[in-house]
Motif scaffolding. Structure first.
Motif, PDB file in Angstrom:
ATOM      1  N   ILE A  39       9.585   5.919  27.072  1.00 22.52           N
ATOM      2  CA  ILE A  39       8.921   5.046  28.070  1.00 22.52           C
ATOM      3  C   ILE A  39       9.176   3.598  27.799  1.00 22.52           C
ATOM      4  O   ILE A  39       9.116   3.101  26.915  1.00 22.52           O
ATOM      5  N   CYS A  40       9.822   2.804  28.555  1.00 20.80           N
ATOM      6  CA  CYS A  40       9.957   1.378  28.670  1.00 20.80           C
ATOM      7  C   CYS A  40       8.708   0.659  28.807  1.00 20.80           C
ATOM      8  O   CYS A  40       8.211   1.046  29.992  1.00 20.80           O
ATOM      9  N   GLY A  41       8.130  -0.226  28.050  1.00 25.59           N
ATOM     10  CA  GLY A  41       7.094  -0.828  28.460  1.00 25.59           C
ATOM     11  C   GLY A  41       7.407  -2.198  29.272  1.00 25.59           C
ATOM     12  O   GLY A  41       6.261  -3.013  29.596  1.00 25.59           O
ATOM     13  N   LYS A  42       8.658  -2.462  29.440  1.00 20.25           N
ATOM     14  CA  LYS A  42       8.930  -3.614  30.418  1.00 20.25           C
ATOM     15  C   LYS A  42       9.168  -3.155  31.816  1.00 20.25           C
ATOM     16  O   LYS A  42       8.553  -3.641  32.714  1.00 20.25           O
ATOM     17  N   CYS A  43       9.728  -2.182  32.120  1.00 17.03           N
ATOM     18  CA  CYS A  43      10.128  -1.803  33.477  1.00 17.03           C
ATOM     19  C   CYS A  43       9.767  -0.384  33.942  1.00 17.03           C
ATOM     20  O   CYS A  43       9.636  -0.039  35.197  1.00 17.03           O
ATOM     21  N   GLY A  44       8.945   0.258  32.928  1.00 15.03           N
ATOM     22  CA  GLY A  44       8.380   1.347  33.155  1.00 15.03           C
ATOM     23  C   GLY A  44       9.263   2.707  33.263  1.00 15.03           C
ATOM     24  O   GLY A  44       8.879   3.740  33.823  1.00 15.03           O
ATOM     25  N   ASN A  45      10.749   2.647  33.001  1.00 15.00           N
ATOM     26  CA  ASN A  45      11.402   3.620  33.200  1.00 15.00           C
ATOM     27  C   ASN A  45      11.212   4.688  32.175  1.00 15.00           C
ATOM     28  O   ASN A  45      10.820   4.427  31.110  1.00 15.00           O
ATOM     29  N   SER A  46      11.366   5.997  32.600  1.00 14.90           N
ATOM     30  CA  SER A  46      11.187   7.064  31.772  1.00 14.90           C
ATOM     31  C   SER A  46      12.543   7.762  31.842  1.00 14.90           C
ATOM     32  O   SER A  46      13.245   8.103  32.684  1.00 14.90           O
ATOM     33  N   ALA A  47      12.539   8.501  30.444  1.00 18.01           N
ATOM     34  CA  ALA A  47      13.915   8.998  30.179  1.00 18.01           C
ATOM     35  C   ALA A  47      13.279  10.002  29.036  1.00 18.01           C
ATOM     36  O   ALA A  47      12.571  10.094  28.506  1.00 18.01           O
ATOM     37  N   SER A  48      14.326  11.369  29.263  1.00 20.99           N
ATOM     38  CA  SER A  48      14.165  12.145  28.221  1.00 20.99           C
ATOM     39  C   SER A  48      14.084  11.868  26.826  1.00 20.99           C
ATOM     40  O   SER A  48      15.415  11.138  26.450  1.00 20.99           O
ATOM     41  N   ALA A  49      13.357  11.956  25.931  1.00 20.78           N
ATOM     42  CA  ALA A  49      13.340  11.782  24.575  1.00 20.78           C
ATOM     43  C   ALA A  49      14.418  12.401  23.911  1.00 20.78           C
ATOM     44  O   ALA A  49      15.098  11.713  23.117  1.00 20.78           O
ATOM     45  N   GLU A  50      14.690  13.502  24.104  1.00 20.22           N
ATOM     46  CA  GLU A  50      15.660  14.284  23.572  1.00 20.22           C
ATOM     47  C   GLU A  50      17.112  13.686  23.633  1.00 20.22           C
ATOM     48  O   GLU A  50      17.871  13.475  22.835  1.00 20.22           O
ATOM     49  N   GLN A  51      17.359  13.678  25.005  1.00 14.71           N
ATOM     50  CA  GLN A  51      18.751  12.813  25.115  1.00 14.71           C
ATOM     51  C   GLN A  51      18.714  11.702  25.053  1.00 14.71           C
ATOM     52  O   GLN A  51      19.859  10.959  24.649  1.00 14.71           O
ATOM     53  N   SER A  52      17.671  10.744  24.898  1.00 14.73           N
ATOM     54  CA  SER A  52      17.676   9.324  24.418  1.00 14.73           C
ATOM     55  C   SER A  52      18.161   9.312  22.896  1.00 14.73           C
ATOM     56  O   SER A  52      18.745   8.476  22.397  1.00 14.73           O
ATOM     57  N   CYS A  59      15.770   0.682  26.378  1.00 15.95           N
ATOM     58  CA  CYS A  59      15.741   1.141  27.862  1.00 15.95           C
ATOM     59  C   CYS A  59      17.059   1.057  28.253  1.00 15.95           C
ATOM     60  O   CYS A  59      17.567  -0.136  28.256  1.00 15.95           O
ATOM     61  N   ARG A  60      17.507   2.175  28.696  1.00 14.40           N
ATOM     62  CA  ARG A  60      19.119   2.269  29.397  1.00 14.40           C
ATOM     63  C   ARG A  60      18.947   1.371  30.589  1.00 14.40           C
ATOM     64  O   ARG A  60      20.108   1.400  31.233  1.00 14.40           O
ATOM     65  N   ALA A  61      17.856   1.462  31.398  1.00 15.48           N
ATOM     66  CA  ALA A  61      17.740   0.799  32.849  1.00 15.48           C
ATOM     67  C   ALA A  61      17.713  -0.698  32.700  1.00 15.48           C
ATOM     68  O   ALA A  61      18.227  -1.555  33.405  1.00 15.48           O
ATOM     69  N   CYS A  62      17.008  -1.379  31.476  1.00 21.17           N
ATOM     70  CA  CYS A  62      16.712  -2.803  31.748  1.00 21.17           C
ATOM     71  C   CYS A  62      17.049  -3.374  30.364  1.00 21.17           C
ATOM     72  O   CYS A  62      17.320  -4.542  30.227  1.00 21.17           O
ATOM     73  N   GLY A  63      17.491  -2.310  29.140  1.00 20.20           N
ATOM     74  CA  GLY A  63      18.005  -3.271  28.025  1.00 20.20           C
ATOM     75  C   GLY A  63      16.947  -3.511  26.943  1.00 20.20           C
ATOM     76  O   GLY A  63      17.270  -4.075  25.790  1.00 20.20           O
ATOM     77  N   SER A  64      15.623  -3.249  27.454  1.00 19.36           N
ATOM     78  CA  SER A  64      14.494  -3.798  26.560  1.00 19.36           C
ATOM     79  C   SER A  64      14.177  -2.958  25.348  1.00 19.36           C
ATOM     80  O   SER A  64      14.256  -1.761  25.545  1.00 19.36           O
ATOM     81  N   PHE A  65      14.176  -3.474  24.273  1.00 21.54           N
ATOM     82  CA  PHE A  65      13.522  -2.675  22.960  1.00 21.54           C
ATOM     83  C   PHE A  65      12.082  -2.318  23.058  1.00 21.54           C
ATOM     84  O   PHE A  65      11.524  -1.655  22.040  1.00 21.54           O
ATOM     85  N   ASN A  66      11.364  -2.796  24.045  1.00 19.70           N
ATOM     86  CA  ASN A  66      10.126  -2.438  24.013  1.00 19.70           C
ATOM     87  C   ASN A  66       9.682  -1.124  24.538  1.00 19.70           C
ATOM     88  O   ASN A  66       9.392  -0.916  25.770  1.00 19.70           O
ATOM     89  N   THR A  67      10.011  -0.034  23.968  1.00 18.57           N
ATOM     90  CA  THR A  67       9.961   1.345  24.228  1.00 18.57           C
ATOM     91  C   THR A  67       9.138   2.276  23.083  1.00 18.57           C
ATOM     92  O   THR A  67       8.878   1.808  22.170  1.00 18.57           O
ATOM     93  N   SER A  68       8.526   3.263  23.869  1.00 20.11           N
ATOM     94  CA  SER A  68       7.729   4.203  22.843  1.00 20.11           C
ATOM     95  C   SER A  68       8.263   5.623  23.281  1.00 20.11           C
ATOM     96  O   SER A  68       8.378   5.984  24.571  1.00 20.11           O
TER      97      SER A  68
END
Length: 302
Positions: free
Chosen positions: A234-247, A218-227
């Protein structure tokens, strides 16, 4: 007129990536912190010089070479009668000068004296102008722009601009008429053409592929708990959402910085992302944003 905008150095970007994927040594973390502060200070000063009046050419972050010697200038301002070379420092706290050495008041830690570095850059810049058979007045100064900075025991004639002097410096610059001609334009573009994009002194701490944590963090909190959910990461830690393509693109760019000698393939990026994702999706992103090379059975991207 801004001719070259500042960008984050490859060293700063690389250290950020490594700091997310491995445990940096204390000295490397300290260096990263200093780079972050330095970049913040430079960009803050950039905002102050954005709207200078009259005609001026501004070039940020210029890396030049003269007689096999490299030197970097944070900001070059070309006016009609004078070229300003400015080195921006974002030091915080109380400092003092003693025998041309710079010390932090509280810790007595010695820091590189930026005035000495500046004088070297000024000398090399003058040599460059002489080599180009150009005759311009040059004035160099170190700008300390952190409002929490204080310097003691500084000689009056030192080429420095303290936080309380910045507004006055810019006001005087604004009030000085400047009408540029074709020669100034030629000079500015010549300096741009001599700029070295790759800094030969950029170094990162030792690392290898296997020791780095893989995954889309997650580019917002740094967590690898993403899907990846449909079109979003989607970040499972802070809930941040980002474009999958841009990610995915960011993952590719990170891979390029950290492993410039490795080929970018669907498989290499799939392993680097280390997330539940269809390989065809990675291939689509690669085809969209990069150029395919090689044969069909051995395709890589640049």
């Amino acid at each position: 007129m801004l001719l070259k905008k500042r960008t984050e150095s490859e060293e700063l970007v690389g250290l950020r990536y490594l700091n997310t994927r491995m445990e940096l040594a204390a000295k490397d973390k300290f260096h990263l912190s200093n780079l972050e502060k330095g970049y913040r200070g430079e960009t803050e000063f950039d905002l102050l010089t954005e709207n200078l009046s009259e005609e001026r050419y501004i070039i940020d972050d210029l890396l030049l070479q003269v007689n096999n010697s490299y030197f970097q200038i944070d900001k070059v301002i070309i006016s009609v009668g004078l070229i300003h070379l400015l080195d921006v420092k974002y030091h915080e706290g109380d400092y003092y000068l003693e025998s041309e050495k710079l010390y932090h008041m509280k810790s007595n830690r010695e820091f590189k004296n930026p005035v000495i570095q500046l004088k070297r850059s000024e000398t090399l810049f003058r040599q460059l102008l002489q080599n180009l058979k150009l005759n311009y007045l040059v004035q160099a100064a170190v700008v300390f722009n952190n409002p929490e900075f204080t310097l003691y025991q500084a000689p009056k004639d030192l080429p420095i601009i303290l936080p309380t002097q910045i507004n006055r410096f810019l006001k005087e610059l604004n009030e000085t008429p400047s009408k540029l001609d074709e020669n100034h334009k030629i000079l500015a573009h010549k300096l741009l053409s001599l700029h070295h994009v790759k800094n030969p002194f950029t170094t990162l701490p030792p690392y290898d592929y296997d020791q780095l944590e893989k995954g889309m963090y997650c580019r917002a909190c740094g967590s690898f708990n993403t899907s990846i959910k449909i079109r979003h990461l989607i970040c499972g830690k802070c809930g941040n959402s980002a474009s999958a393509e841009q990610s995915i693109v960011k993952q590719i760019e990170e891979f390029k910085v950290l492993f410039p000698d490795r080929k970018i393939t669907t498989q290499s990026i799939y392993e680097w992302c280390n997330i539940e994702i269809n390989k065809r999706r990675i291939t689509r992103v690669l085809k969209k944003f990069y150029t395919p090379k090689g044969t069909t059975s051995d395709t890589y991207y640049e």
